[in-house]
Each structure stands twice: as C-alpha cells, then as structure tokens.
Motif scaffolding. Structure first.
Motif, PDB file in Angstrom:
ATOM      1  N   HIS A 105    -103.800 -92.762 -11.325  1.00 45.99           N
ATOM      2  CA  HIS A 105    -105.155 -93.096 -11.751  1.00 45.99           C
ATOM      3  C   HIS A 105    -106.018 -91.862 -11.868  1.00 45.99           C
ATOM      4  O   HIS A 105    -107.173 -91.852 -11.431  1.00 45.99           O
ATOM      5  CB  HIS A 105    -105.789 -94.127 -10.811  1.00 45.99           C
ATOM      6  N   MET A 106    -105.440 -90.814 -12.409  1.00 42.19           N
ATOM      7  CA  MET A 106    -106.238 -89.616 -12.695  1.00 42.19           C
ATOM      8  C   MET A 106    -105.870 -89.122 -14.097  1.00 42.19           C
ATOM      9  O   MET A 106    -104.779 -89.371 -14.594  1.00 42.19           O
ATOM     10  CB  MET A 106    -105.974 -88.518 -11.685  1.00 42.19           C
ATOM     11  N   ILE A 107    -106.833 -88.430 -14.715  1.00 39.77           N
ATOM     12  CA  ILE A 107    -106.573 -87.851 -16.030  1.00 39.77           C
ATOM     13  C   ILE A 107    -106.117 -86.422 -15.804  1.00 39.77           C
ATOM     14  O   ILE A 107    -106.839 -85.605 -15.244  1.00 39.77           O
ATOM     15  CB  ILE A 107    -107.851 -87.848 -16.890  1.00 39.77           C
ATOM     16  N   ASN A 108    -104.906 -86.128 -16.246  1.00 35.56           N
ATOM     17  CA  ASN A 108    -104.350 -84.792 -16.071  1.00 35.56           C
ATOM     18  C   ASN A 108    -104.820 -83.915 -17.229  1.00 35.56           C
ATOM     19  O   ASN A 108    -104.132 -83.760 -18.220  1.00 35.56           O
ATOM     20  CB  ASN A 108    -102.824 -84.907 -16.044  1.00 35.56           C
ATOM     21  N   PHE A 109    -106.016 -83.316 -17.072  1.00 33.50           N
ATOM     22  CA  PHE A 109    -106.589 -82.582 -18.198  1.00 33.50           C
ATOM     23  C   PHE A 109    -105.845 -81.305 -18.524  1.00 33.50           C
ATOM     24  O   PHE A 109    -106.099 -80.686 -19.551  1.00 33.50           O
ATOM     25  CB  PHE A 109    -108.075 -82.297 -17.957  1.00 33.50           C
ATOM     26  N   ALA A 110    -104.923 -80.887 -17.657  1.00 40.47           N
ATOM     27  CA  ALA A 110    -104.144 -79.689 -17.967  1.00 40.47           C
ATOM     28  C   ALA A 110    -102.917 -80.032 -18.821  1.00 40.47           C
ATOM     29  O   ALA A 110    -102.118 -79.155 -19.123  1.00 40.47           O
ATOM     30  CB  ALA A 110    -103.728 -79.003 -16.674  1.00 40.47           C
ATOM     31  N   HIS A 111    -102.788 -81.296 -19.200  1.00 33.99           N
ATOM     32  CA  HIS A 111    -101.589 -81.731 -19.905  1.00 33.99           C
ATOM     33  C   HIS A 111    -101.414 -81.022 -21.249  1.00 33.99           C
ATOM     34  O   HIS A 111    -100.309 -80.626 -21.615  1.00 33.99           O
ATOM     35  CB  HIS A 111    -101.652 -83.240 -20.109  1.00 33.99           C
ATOM     36  N   GLY A 112    -102.500 -80.831 -21.992  1.00 29.32           N
ATOM     37  CA  GLY A 112    -102.424 -80.142 -23.275  1.00 29.32           C
ATOM     38  C   GLY A 112    -101.907 -78.721 -23.108  1.00 29.32           C
ATOM     39  O   GLY A 112    -101.202 -78.196 -23.977  1.00 29.32           O
ATOM     40  N   ASP A 113    -102.243 -78.093 -21.989  1.00 23.40           N
ATOM     41  CA  ASP A 113    -101.811 -76.716 -21.771  1.00 23.40           C
ATOM     42  C   ASP A 113    -100.338 -76.640 -21.403  1.00 23.40           C
ATOM     43  O   ASP A 113     -99.680 -75.640 -21.650  1.00 23.40           O
ATOM     44  CB  ASP A 113    -102.690 -76.080 -20.701  1.00 23.40           C
ATOM     45  N   ILE A 114     -99.824 -77.736 -20.840  1.00 28.41           N
ATOM     46  CA  ILE A 114     -98.378 -77.809 -20.613  1.00 28.41           C
ATOM     47  C   ILE A 114     -97.672 -77.806 -21.973  1.00 28.41           C
ATOM     48  O   ILE A 114     -96.638 -77.165 -22.155  1.00 28.41           O
ATOM     49  CB  ILE A 114     -98.026 -79.107 -19.839  1.00 28.41           C
ATOM     50  N   MET A 115     -98.284 -78.478 -22.936  1.00 25.82           N
ATOM     51  CA  MET A 115     -97.734 -78.493 -24.290  1.00 25.82           C
ATOM     52  C   MET A 115     -97.709 -77.075 -24.859  1.00 25.82           C
ATOM     53  O   MET A 115     -96.724 -76.655 -25.479  1.00 25.82           O
ATOM     54  CB  MET A 115     -98.600 -79.404 -25.162  1.00 25.82           C
TER      55      MET A 115
END
Lengths: 367, 238
Positions: free
Chosen positions: A78-88
């Motif tokens: 239940h959290m937004i992983n805002f670093a996800h785009g940077d993993i991309m």
C-alpha cells in the motif's frame, strides 16, 4: 441524525449529476470531434491513423509493464514506489552497456572482416541485453526495498512515500554521476535498425511496421501473460496474493512475509528492467532522467486501471498509450500537449473515479 | 510434561501492558479454554504464542522447545496453527486456494493434499460444494469452517482457536463446537479462546479465567462452571 443523512444524500446526488452532465458533455464533444476529423473534414488518411495506433500500442505496452510494478508493490505494501521509473532507467543502461560492450568485440568472418559480435549474433546480443538489463533492475528493486522501505515498514504511510521520492532523486543523480548527463545513442544491431521494418500498403500510403516495435510489442505481451500466470497459478503467486490481503494471517500460514515482499520488488524491478531495455531499443536514447516521465505515466496508467489490480494496470497502460498517440489528433490539439492529456486524465480519474476502471472500493483497512 | 507451557509472559502494544505475567499449560490431547471479558488479553495470549506479538518477558515452550525466538512464519512448522479472530480468511482467493495456503508450511504432493482435503470435506461437507468459489462470498458460518479447515491443513499438534463462535447463529455454534470436539478426538490438542464461556466450558477439560491481562482463576471446566464468580461474570447467572 435524520437531517444529517438527508444532507448526505443530497450531496451525493449533486455530485452524481455533475458527473453525468460532464460525462455527457465530454462524450458529445468527443463524438463531434470524431465526426469532424473522420468524415466531415478529414485531416489524416487511414495510413496516418494506423501509424498513430501502432505508436500508441507500443507505448502502451511499455507503460503496462512499468505500471504492473507500481500495482504489484501497491497491492502488497500500500505504498507508491516512486523510484520505480528510475529502476527502468537502470535497466535501460544495462542493455545499453551490453550493446556497447558487444560492439567492441570483433567477430570477423571471411565475408566481412570488420564485423563485430553485436551484428554477427544479433539474437544472442538482444537476449543478453535483456538478461543483463532485467537482472540489474531486479537487483536494484531488491536493494531499494531493503534500504529505503523495509526500515520504515511500520512507519506512518507518508514516510515511505517521502523515502521513495528520495530514492528516486538518489538513483537519478547516481546515474548522472556515473554515466554523465548527456544523452547517449542506444546502438542496435543493424538488423534492428530503428525505422526499418515491413512496409504495409494502407490507404494509398505505406506504413512501416518497424522491427523494433514488433519486438517490443511481442515481448511485452509474452511477459504480461507470463506474469499473470505466475500470480494466478503458482505457489509464489498465491502467497503474494495472500500477503496482499492480510500479512498477519499469511504469516500464520507459514508464509515468510518479508521474503514475499522482497520477491515482489525483484519481480517489479525485472519488469521495469525489461521495459527499460525495450525503451532503449525502440526509442534509441538513454540518459539518467529517462525513467522519470515513463514512470509517472505508468503510475497514471496504474491509477487509471485501478491501483493494486493487475489486469487494470495492463489495460490502463494500453489505454494511456492510445490516448497519448491518438488523443491530440482526435481533439485537434498540438502533439506537444500529449503529456497534458495524460496527466489531465490522471486528475479526472482521481476526482471522479479514484478506484480506477477495474478498481474495487477500498476498504477502511487499506485506506 | 505439558505440551504447551507458557510461563510468566509480559506482552506490550507500544506502551500498553497487555499481558501482565500470564502462565498456563496445555497437556497433550486436552481442550483448554481461556475465558474472560473483552480486553482481558485472551487474543493477545494467542498471538503471543503464535509469534505475531512477541512477549517482552517470559517464555513459551512447545514440548520442551522454546518458541519465543522463533519467527511467526516458522511457528506453524513447529506444529502450532491458529484460527484467528474474525476468521481471517483470504476473501479474494477461492476456497481451494485458501485450503492450499493452509498446507503452505509443509509442501505436499497432490495425493497427500487430496487426502487432507477429503478429511476436511468429511468434517465440513459445505466446503466441498463451495470449493471453487471465492471465499469472500461464503456465509459467516462457512467462513469459520474454512478458517478451521485451513488451519488443520497444516497438521497441527496444537490448534489455537480465537472466538470460533463469534457472529454465528446458535445452531451453527453448536455444530462448530461439535467439530472442534471431533478434531480433538482425532488427536489435536486445542487451546480455545471464547466469550461464550458456557459453550467453551462444556467441551473443555480445564479453563483459565483472564482479567486485565492476568489469570485470576484456573480450574477444571466442571469446577469453573460451578464457581460463583464465573457464574456471575460470564455465565449470566444473577
């Protein structure tokens, strides 16, 4: 009590009326524009529409891959992983360096003494790029959770969100320091040269169905189907769904909750890594900031489909890709405004249907 | 030697001192019940045993093995299963998936799992009818059956039951308690937490009475039923 419930009812009905009126107005406008642009006053031929549609589907399938990462993590923590785009972005750099490395390995043949490994074995090279990009991104996802989120597991909900934004800034700047701030060309094997492909004769013109777009689309679909089967049919997927629903009871079943959370981050990192390599191969540029815009677009897609909902994320991704590619043409606005359109949709969804297209009503416990 | 031995545990929620030195024992093959009012610490005692809320002081041993340092997800592999308060079924998963998760701690082959399922269907024929249905669509009684069935898929030596009668119609309460007895007769030791003290004492051999985190009384079930204080406080006798 009686008056209170009356007021409550009235509020809901006003809100519903506003919603319906706006919906009808927008739907009417859309229909009028479609009539204008397709029948009354056609600006584009069928070939151009097809070009837009292909672009939209490709963009959408990449968004879908990234959006699933948001939705998987949201479903469980239940959290937004805002670093996800940077993993991309990290995944894209992984693929980039594989191609760069292979380009410098000579593989001369009698016919072409100047040949390098990349062009001599394009299939192996592409597979290698995906394997490396996916592995690095999966590993980054794992460490991201261990370092930035796990210590905050029991903190208030805002805290991991701030930590996520911090992690995102950290990853972007670390990439800038390591790889430089310039944009780099993603060199594909010559058989995968961007812009080349099969010619389709459509409506008097030709539409090029590029090899890179076919690769991107086919691979995305395979990954999406595999992921769906993994979550629905396997022991690991069942454990993931159990943890998403109730962590304490899942632990009572003998499920290692921390382990499942790690696996979720590895999985969502792997998907983002695959999306990153595709992004590089298809669009051809890598840079430290590359993950930011697709990241928030994919977040929009996940919200659009109903965050926490897997088919929703896939559908939301494809829909958003289509809106970006076709929307400006249909509405007759400048193509530079496609981002405005995408985020405008995010705002509208959050106002009028916060649960998304396929989302369920959030229970008290989750909110 | 007692199967389960809880000695002098103190459990906290933040700064709240929920259990103030609970000691109890459960012998092999017994049904033991914990009764007490809301907030007395019954549920906390169970969640301390299964590791979800670790006690800060005191020890919990199962057949001589110390459970206190064991992680919650490993406790089920030691032979302790719990049916949590409010059933805790996975509402979005099917009945089949819920039951499969019950056996998560001991990977089984298909045949073994089928044998376990047959046993559960013999206890709860309703679950067979509902097998491929999403668990959230079951009635309260069926959900309780699913929660119990899921817990015994793990082949526990000790089964912890938290308020199995909660929210059920009296006739269902009767049948659930009958099933608990038959699970016990098949060799599973049971620690039962109940607000319905009369029902609990009628199937238990011994009982403990909890009050604000402490055990105030412990005796055989029969004596507890006769006890004046228990009658006044929990059995509704004037």
């Amino acid at each position: 009590m009686a008056t209170e419930s009356k007021v409550h009812k009235k509020n809901i009905s006003t809100y519903k009326i506003v919603q319906i009126v706006l919906g009808v107005l927008f739907g009417g406008y859309l229909a009028w524009r479609l009539y204008q642009i397709l029948i009354a006053n056609p600006v584009y031929g069928a070939d151009t529409w097809l070009r837009f549609a292909i672009a939209g589907i490709i963009l959408g399938s990449v968004y879908a891959l990234v959006a699933i990462g948001y939705t998987l993590v949201y479903g469980i923590l239940h959290m937004i992983n805002f670093a996800h785009g940077d993993i991309m972005m990290i995944g894209a750099f992984g693929g980039y360096f594989v191609f760069e490395g292979l380009k410098n390995i000579p593989a001369p043949t009698s016919a072409d003494p100047g040949l390098n490994f990349l062009n001599a074995h394009p299939v192996i090279s592409v597979i290698l790029a995906f394997v490396v990009g996916i592995s690095i991104a999966a590993l980054s996802g794992y460490f991201l959770e261990r370092i930035a989120y796990r210590p905050l597991r029991n903190a208030p909900r805002l805290v991991p969100l701030i930590s996520a934004i911090g992690a995102s800034i950290f990853l972007e700047n670390a990439a800038m320091l390591m790889f430089g701030a310039q944009r780099r060309d993603f060199t594909n094997p010559t058989v995968l040269t961007r812009g080349e492909g099969w010619d389709l004769p459509v409506g008097g013109g030709t539409v090029i169905l590029t090899y890179t777009s076919v690769l991107t689309f086919v691979l995305s679909i395979i990954i999406l189907v595999a992921l769906y089967l993994l979550v629905q049919r396997t022991r690991m997927g069942r454990a993931m769904r159990a943890v998403a629903e109730n962590k304490n009871v899942a632990a009572l079943m003998g499920i290692n909750v921390d382990g499942i959370i790690s696996q979720t981050f590895i999985l969502s990192g792997a998907l983002a890594g695959a999306a990153g390599v595709m992004w590089g191969i298809h669009l051809g540029l890598v840079y430290y900031f590359l993950g930011f815009i697709p990241g928030i677009k994919a977040f929009t897609a996940a919200v659009l489909g109903g965050i926490g909902n897997l088919p929703g994320a896939m559908l939301g991704g494809l829909f958003l890709g289509a809106v970006e590619a076709l929307g400006p043409a249909i509405l007759g606005i400048d193509f530079q405004l496609k981002d405005v359109l995408a985020f405008g949709i995010l705002i509208l969804v959050l106002i009028f249907r916060p649960t998304g297209i396929l989302g369920e009503v959030l229970s008290e416990e989750k909110v | 030697m007692a199967m389960l031995e809880v000695s002098n545990i103190h459990t906290y929620y933040g700064n709240i001192h929920a259990l103030k030195g609970i000691s109890l024992t459960v012998d092999k093959g017994e049904i033991v019940t914990l009764i007490g009012a809301n907030g007395a610490g019954k549920t906390t005692t169970l969640s301390s045993i299964c590791g979800l809320t670790k006690p800060r002081q005191g020890t919990i041993t199962l057949e001589g093995e110390d459970l206190t340092p064991v992680k919650p997800h490993e406790i089920v592999t030691k032979g302790v299963s719990m049916v949590p308060e409010g059933r805790g079924i996975f509402a979005r998963l099917t009945v089949a998936e819920n039951l499969d998760l019950g056996a998560y701690s001991r990977p089984t082959n298909r045949q073994e799992a089928d044998k376990d399922l047959e046993e559960i269907f013999s206890l709860f024929p309703r679950l067979k009818e509902r097998y491929s249905q999403v668990a959230g669509t079951l009635s309260g009684g069926e959900q309780q059956m699913l929660a119990i069935g899921r817990a015994i898929m793990a082949h526990p030596r000790l089964l912890l039951l938290d308020e199995p009668s909660m929210g059920l119609a009296p006739i269902l309460v009767q049948s659930i308690f009958g099933i608990i007895q038959s699970i016990n007769q098949r060799g599973t030791t049971i620690l039962l937490v109940e607000q319905n003290a009369l029902m609990a004492l009628s199937i238990a051999s011994r009982g403990y009475v909890l009050q604000s985190g402490q055990i105030v009384l412990s005796d055989t079930a029969r004596n507890l039923k006769e006890n004046e204080m228990v009658q006044k406080a929990y059995l509704g006798a004037g």
